[in-house]
Design an enzyme around this catalytic site. Structure first.
Site, short mmCIF file in Angstrom:
data_model
loop_
_atom_site.label_atom_id
_atom_site.label_comp_id
_atom_site.label_asym_id
_atom_site.label_seq_id
_atom_site.Cartn_x
_atom_site.Cartn_y
_atom_site.Cartn_z
N SER A 11 0.84 -1.19 0.00
CA SER A 11 0.00 0.00 0.00
C SER A 11 0.88 1.24 0.00
CB SER A 11 -0.91 0.01 1.23
OG SER A 11 -1.39 1.32 1.44
N HIS A 57 -1.32 -1.44 -4.17
CA HIS A 57 -2.58 -1.10 -3.50
C HIS A 57 -2.65 0.42 -3.33
CE1 HIS A 57 -6.02 -2.11 -0.91
NE2 HIS A 57 -5.59 -1.17 -0.06
N MET A 93 -8.85 8.10 -0.04
CA MET A 93 -9.61 8.57 1.13
C MET A 93 -10.08 10.00 0.90
SD MET A 93 -7.20 7.13 4.16
CE MET A 93 -6.48 5.48 4.09
N MET A 149 -12.15 4.50 -0.32
CA MET A 149 -12.76 4.81 0.98
C MET A 149 -13.37 6.20 0.83
SD MET A 149 -9.68 3.23 3.25
CE MET A 149 -8.58 3.24 1.83
N HIS A 177 -8.53 0.92 -3.76
CA HIS A 177 -9.41 0.73 -2.61
C HIS A 177 -10.07 2.06 -2.30
CE1 HIS A 177 -9.56 -0.23 2.02
NE2 HIS A 177 -10.76 -0.10 1.48
N ASP A 185 -6.61 -6.54 4.52
CA ASP A 185 -6.02 -5.20 4.51
C ASP A 185 -5.98 -4.62 5.92
OD1 ASP A 185 -5.14 -2.68 3.88
OD2 ASP A 185 -6.90 -2.10 2.69
N MET A 232 -11.32 -5.84 5.80
CA MET A 232 -10.53 -4.85 6.55
C MET A 232 -10.23 -5.43 7.93
SD MET A 232 -10.13 -1.88 4.78
CE MET A 232 -9.17 -1.24 6.11
N ASP A 283 -4.81 3.45 -1.86
CA ASP A 283 -5.85 3.79 -0.88
C ASP A 283 -6.39 5.20 -1.11
OD1 ASP A 283 -6.06 1.52 0.95
OD2 ASP A 283 -3.96 1.94 1.45
#
Ligand code: DX5
Ligand code: ZN
Length: 224
Positions: free
Chosen positions: A7, A32, A36, A68, A66, A179, A137, A34
């Protein structure tokens, strides 16, 4: 099929392209990514512009996005155009989960649902045919470097049972990604529980030698 997905949340943000290149040379199978939004989670990271900027550094390594964020549908389109290979989102963040999954598949991208520690596994039960991956998660989303929540091992085992049952019927195996807090000392247990894709932020980028870090995670992969 077992994979390590470093990540880049834990990478040096000022040298992101170089960090991605280094971690790929060191043996990363996926990257990965992330995303957000400071709304669905209390942190803010990067968007599609950064994803497409990193694409030339990735060669043929899949980028595992991913999300979020809330809502999800508009960003699915943007990340598809930015070169994402896999997109996962949190079911709580979409009004129409089935529709959002279809939207991912329409772009010829693999689809995933990400389940927070307290989100029940039954959220995926009626959309298995639209899923390529279930992301469990094992920390609360928002930050790297948190401690693995032990109760998630049982959830992974139940997820594996569900996916195996589905594979018997459909002939299609859904991947299980873990994760959060994955490290040298728990990856063997997580493999036993049935996971096959391992996100590792601090366990890779927190080390001086990425090659050694990835190798020491991969040494637990079953042979053959
Ligand atoms: C948390 C992120 C994770 C995180 C993992 O919201 O989804 O991908 O970066 O970091 P580690 O491996 O350090 O727990
Ligand atoms: Zn993640």
């Amino acid at each position: 099929m077992y994979r390590i997905a470093p990540s880049i949340l834990s990478a040096d943000m000022a040298r992101l392209g170089e960090e991605v290149q280094n971690v790929i040379v060191a043996g990363a199978d996926w990257i990965h990514f992330d995303v957000m939004d400071y709304h669905y989670v209390p942190n803010l990271t990067f968007g599609p512009v950064v994803c497409s900027a990193l694409k030339p550094y990735l060669k043929n390594i899949p980028i595992d996005v991913h999300l979020m964020v809330e809502p999800v549908d508009l960003l699915i389109k943007d990340f598809a155009n930015a070169g994402a290979n896999i997109i996962s989102f949190h079911p709580e963040a979409s009004r129409h989960i089935d529709r959002s999954l279809s939207l991912i598949r329409e772009h010829n991208i693999l689809s995933g649902l990400a389940l927070n520690p307290a989100t029940p596994l039954c959220m995926v039960e009626h959309v298995l045919d639209k899923l390529d991956m279930i992301l469990i998660m094992s920390v609360n989303p928002g930050f790297g470097g948190q401690k693995f929540i032990p109760a998630m091992r049982e959830k992974i085992r139940q997820c594996k049972t569900l996916c195996d049952k589905y594979a018997d019927k459909s002939g299609r195996q859904i991947m299980i990604e873990v994760d959060g807090g994955v490290c040298d000392s728990n990856i063997a247990d997580l493999i036993d529980d049935g996971a096959n894709i391992f996100v590792a932020g601090s366990a890779v980028f927190g080390k001086d030698d990425y090659h050694m870090a990835i190798n020491s995670l991969k040494q637990h992969f079953p042979r053959g």
